[in-house]
Write an enzyme that holds these catalytic residues in place. Sequence first.
Site, PDB file in Angstrom:
ATOM      1  N   CYS A 110      -5.095 -10.767   9.582  1.00  0.00           N
ATOM      2  CA  CYS A 110      -4.895 -12.020   8.848  1.00  0.00           C
ATOM      3  C   CYS A 110      -4.972 -11.802   7.348  1.00  0.00           C
ATOM      4  O   CYS A 110      -4.436 -12.587   6.584  1.00  0.00           O
ATOM      5  CB  CYS A 110      -5.950 -13.030   9.265  1.00  0.00           C
ATOM      6  SG  CYS A 110      -7.612 -12.516   8.792  1.00  0.00           S
ATOM      7  N   ARG A 143      -8.667  -1.183   9.549  1.00  0.00           N
ATOM      8  CA  ARG A 143      -9.049  -2.591   9.622  1.00  0.00           C
ATOM      9  C   ARG A 143      -9.686  -2.914  10.967  1.00  0.00           C
ATOM     10  O   ARG A 143     -10.555  -3.775  11.057  1.00  0.00           O
ATOM     11  CB  ARG A 143      -7.824  -3.474   9.366  1.00  0.00           C
ATOM     12  CG  ARG A 143      -7.517  -3.600   7.892  1.00  0.00           C
ATOM     13  CD  ARG A 143      -6.341  -4.498   7.651  1.00  0.00           C
ATOM     14  NE  ARG A 143      -5.109  -3.885   8.105  1.00  0.00           N
ATOM     15  CZ  ARG A 143      -3.967  -4.545   8.262  1.00  0.00           C
ATOM     16  NH1 ARG A 143      -3.912  -5.830   8.024  1.00  0.00           N
ATOM     17  NH2 ARG A 143      -2.890  -3.917   8.669  1.00  0.00           N
ATOM     18  N   TYR A 178       0.995   5.336  -6.426  1.00  0.00           N
ATOM     19  CA  TYR A 178       0.022   5.673  -7.451  1.00  0.00           C
ATOM     20  C   TYR A 178       0.499   6.898  -8.234  1.00  0.00           C
ATOM     21  O   TYR A 178       1.588   7.397  -8.026  1.00  0.00           O
ATOM     22  CB  TYR A 178      -1.365   5.877  -6.819  1.00  0.00           C
ATOM     23  CG  TYR A 178      -1.885   4.633  -6.133  1.00  0.00           C
ATOM     24  CD1 TYR A 178      -1.529   3.369  -6.609  1.00  0.00           C
ATOM     25  CD2 TYR A 178      -2.697   4.705  -5.018  1.00  0.00           C
ATOM     26  CE1 TYR A 178      -1.980   2.221  -5.986  1.00  0.00           C
ATOM     27  CE2 TYR A 178      -3.153   3.547  -4.389  1.00  0.00           C
ATOM     28  CZ  TYR A 178      -2.787   2.316  -4.878  1.00  0.00           C
ATOM     29  OH  TYR A 178      -3.213   1.170  -4.270  1.00  0.00           O
ATOM     30  N   CYS A 206      -9.022  -6.965  15.387  1.00  0.00           N
ATOM     31  CA  CYS A 206      -8.503  -7.244  14.045  1.00  0.00           C
ATOM     32  C   CYS A 206      -7.202  -7.993  14.244  1.00  0.00           C
ATOM     33  O   CYS A 206      -6.324  -7.537  14.955  1.00  0.00           O
ATOM     34  CB  CYS A 206      -8.244  -5.948  13.293  1.00  0.00           C
ATOM     35  SG  CYS A 206      -7.209  -6.185  11.855  1.00  0.00           S
ATOM     36  N   ARG A 236      -2.531  12.178   1.430  1.00  0.00           N
ATOM     37  CA  ARG A 236      -1.967  10.981   2.034  1.00  0.00           C
ATOM     38  C   ARG A 236      -0.710  10.658   1.245  1.00  0.00           C
ATOM     39  O   ARG A 236      -0.742  10.649   0.015  1.00  0.00           O
ATOM     40  CB  ARG A 236      -2.956   9.822   1.969  1.00  0.00           C
ATOM     41  CG  ARG A 236      -2.482   8.646   2.781  1.00  0.00           C
ATOM     42  CD  ARG A 236      -3.530   7.573   2.915  1.00  0.00           C
ATOM     43  NE  ARG A 236      -3.143   6.696   4.017  1.00  0.00           N
ATOM     44  CZ  ARG A 236      -3.489   5.420   4.082  1.00  0.00           C
ATOM     45  NH1 ARG A 236      -4.240   4.884   3.156  1.00  0.00           N
ATOM     46  NH2 ARG A 236      -3.104   4.677   5.091  1.00  0.00           N
ATOM     47  N   CYS A 288     -14.740  -9.919   6.563  1.00  0.00           N
ATOM     48  CA  CYS A 288     -13.777  -9.937   7.664  1.00  0.00           C
ATOM     49  C   CYS A 288     -13.790 -11.319   8.293  1.00  0.00           C
ATOM     50  O   CYS A 288     -14.839 -11.939   8.414  1.00  0.00           O
ATOM     51  CB  CYS A 288     -14.125  -8.875   8.697  1.00  0.00           C
ATOM     52  SG  CYS A 288     -12.996  -8.854  10.091  1.00  0.00           S
ATOM     53  N   GLU A 339     -18.265 -29.137  24.116  1.00  0.00           N
ATOM     54  CA  GLU A 339     -16.906 -29.188  23.549  1.00  0.00           C
ATOM     55  C   GLU A 339     -16.194 -30.358  24.206  1.00  0.00           C
ATOM     56  O   GLU A 339     -16.138 -30.448  25.431  1.00  0.00           O
ATOM     57  CB  GLU A 339     -16.176 -27.859  23.818  1.00  0.00           C
ATOM     58  CG  GLU A 339     -14.681 -27.879  23.593  1.00  0.00           C
ATOM     59  CD  GLU A 339     -14.264 -28.244  22.166  1.00  0.00           C
ATOM     60  OE1 GLU A 339     -14.868 -27.699  21.222  1.00  0.00           O
ATOM     61  OE2 GLU A 339     -13.368 -29.079  22.013  1.00  0.00           O
TER      62      GLU A 339
END
Lengths: 286, 646
Positions: B342, B316, B171, B339, B218, B358, B408
Amino acid sequence: MKVVVLIKMTTVIRGNPNRAENLEAILDPGNVALDVNSYDLAALEEAQRLKESIDYVHITAVTVGPESAVKALQIAHGMGADELIWVDAQYEGGREMELAGLLAEVVSKQGFDLVLCGLKSDDVGTGLVGIGVAEILGIPAVTRSVKIEILPDGGPLQIHRHVGKGNREVVHCPLPAVITVERSRRMPRYPGVARYLAARKKIIRYAVEQQPGTQVSLRHVETKKAQPRPKKIFTPDDNLSAADRMKMIMTGGMARKKKKKAQSVVSGSEQLYNFLVKNGFLKNKA
Amino acid sequence: MFPRLFTPLTIKNATLPNRIIATGHLTHFASTDGLVTQRMIDYHEARARGGIGMIITESMAVHPTTAQSQYVVHLYDDKVLPGLTELVSRIKQYGTVVVCQLHHMGREMISVDTMRPIVAPSPIMDPMKREVPHELSRAEIKEMVESYAAAAERAVKAGYDGLEVHCAHGYLIQQFLSPLSNQRDDEYGGSFENRLRFAREVIAAVKAVAGDRFVGIRIDGDEFADGGLTMEDVQQIILALNADGLDYIGLSVGHCLNYPTIFPNMDFPLGCFTYLASNIKRLVDTPVYTSHRINDPALAEKILEDGHADMVAMTRATIADPELPIKAKEERIDDIRPCVACLQRCFGRLRMRAPISCLGNPAVGREREFAITPATNPKKVAVVGGGPGGMEAARVLSQRGHKVVLYEKEQELGGMLKLGSSVPNREELFNIARWQIIQLQQSNVEIKTGYEATLNDLRAGAYDAVVFATGAEYGEPSVVFTENVPHINLKQALELADDQVENKNILVIDRDYHNKALGIAEQLAEREAASVVVLSSEVDVALDMESINKMMAYERLNELEVKCLSKAKVERVNGKDFIVSHEGWEVVLPDIDLVVVVDKPKVNTMLAKQVEQELPQLKTYLVGNCASPRLTPDAIFDGYRIALEV
């Protein structure tokens, strides 16, 4: 008994001095190496022998110099010194008495019964610092000692000194005192690796604050708090291109190959068996 | 269990209760006019309630030139103050430290929303966004610095504990730092000192208004671009900035030239960029945080124990399970919803300009309406099908107090996810099903595996409602080009034996437009097929796949020498030779032994239709693929949504 040993790093000429055209070239950084002063090693060895002969000897090694002087303290710790003091300052030849004043300050701050140092240095070799410290502290000095003994019942020290042509002189000296040590047949011991490596954590660092005139004062430099030392972690090689570095991260440093996937337990064990037979680990019974 | 993770850390005047933090991440929960919404407040409050140590709220625009999408908070305007104040106070009531990220995109955006020229130190096009920026004049640079300071002042007014200057991810500030994007010849470009000048001025301006709040940065630990900033350069930059006085340093990675590293997907090893923080940690006494692919408190604890960093960013992981810190503290490790990196619902939805969600946690961004409340009228519910959708429905239903029976037909739960995670590098995907299975085993759901539910079961069970999650199936291939070559569907392809794959030339037809064609192609190539070619009639194979997953999949396919052909149409077949047209060219694919046709699956609603006819009084719901064939996150979302409706 508190023993303070004064040590320093000296320059050792590596190349052949005769081939150098002038004196400056000899002292060119490329032609010299740094090593611990051999007389100071003898002094450290003497201190160690004292420690082994009687109980309650606490050895403090003191050095004055730039960052490179820390190696002397590492060697001292490797040989058995208990406490390490580094005064971050630089004194060239010709300022021996100033240096003696600084060392006297450190030594008296530290507290001592006996100060040991090398007779002289390998490079400049004036032999002034030890006696200078004794003079400034106002205590007796014995030079050129080759053997130091402690007489029983808390008596004075018995010191064997070199007087030339193979002659020895035995003198008695009360404590506190400064003794400068001559190189003798007592070989300095080899520093232990574990203690050598552990030394950096133990070093106490002082900075010098120059007062007007020759007066100096010492300021204790805050050392870093103990923190967990970062363990080695997988880092890609910096010489690789960006794409290759990324590839290394993705694969954990291993090249990816087309691999045969075992379909079931039977074929997996079959593959293992074939591998072992092929590489001669197993004999094929069939 | 995690002593270091739960050791408090003091940064200037603020004390973090633990070392788990969430980095600034765009959520797209802001309103179209740049205001904080109730949805955003609820989202962050849920994370704070979960016990996280520090939240860095999302990247907020410091200047009108950087409002990169419609849903970014306009920190350049005083109108945001009431909302921000509310947001901050709601986070702070849980003892969480809250930090404001000051952010300017520079050239790494497109001007579709701002309708102003994008700005950068030099007019060099961003290779991702392909828009030439306006070169900032010296007066404009001064204006930028002032806008950072004004934004910081607003954040201080709103009550933030700290401020973070975003110098990472390519950035604006990194564009000034990097010689690749900064080719100015005035005092802001050229030498190291000059390139550093803008960052220094911004940080000094922010510190000047920060008062007793802490200020951190950061920054990218390595630019991973030839000619760009190396690890040593970044060390020098950080040492110089740290000498000016920083309160913490966050290490990150990724920018336009290596995009996937910003959001590493499951191809990346866990904690793979921790070494960048470790490099800085050994140089400075300032607290350092590391991020990227840290999804497990045990890994976080190990990073702290080995001394690589002082704080661990698990952004995440806390999106997937906001209660991760509390669960870790209470040693309920199995209860932490993992997490799986994906990217389908977090980054994938950002790319679609939609608010994040999510895969495993449908309640993200819907904390208020999707709160699990006890049912007023507990019912007996049958759930037919133990895939991710069915399991999620059963889990939430039982949490609400309903009596649930789960049928199932296979021996194991997991449904289609078992197949989906069997292709290379997708193994981690099954972790979400594994978590659901553990949750079901702990609940009082009656699980009947290896048992295919029939009409009689549903009639005899005296159920009040039935949830169908019977999924979808792969039928006959939708297209057959020739009788000479066998054509099979995806499921058959996954069950091929070794001798049917080895040394065969295989053609994969992508009619699913998602990751399945690439997944099966990679698996076949790994199993030593002689050649694998993927054909798509669209502009790109796997057109709808999430962009980072797609990029990484292409990388791996290249390595395995899998060839892709987009905009391709099979014109005719001579014996076993396929003649394909591609943008006007004719390509011959000789001697094809096998064709795998990857279709969209067909819904399996046989039982649901039977029930509709025979038991019209029974309330039925459809979940996941049996409603319409979609993706795993849709199935899980459906399951959660339906469970709240029942």
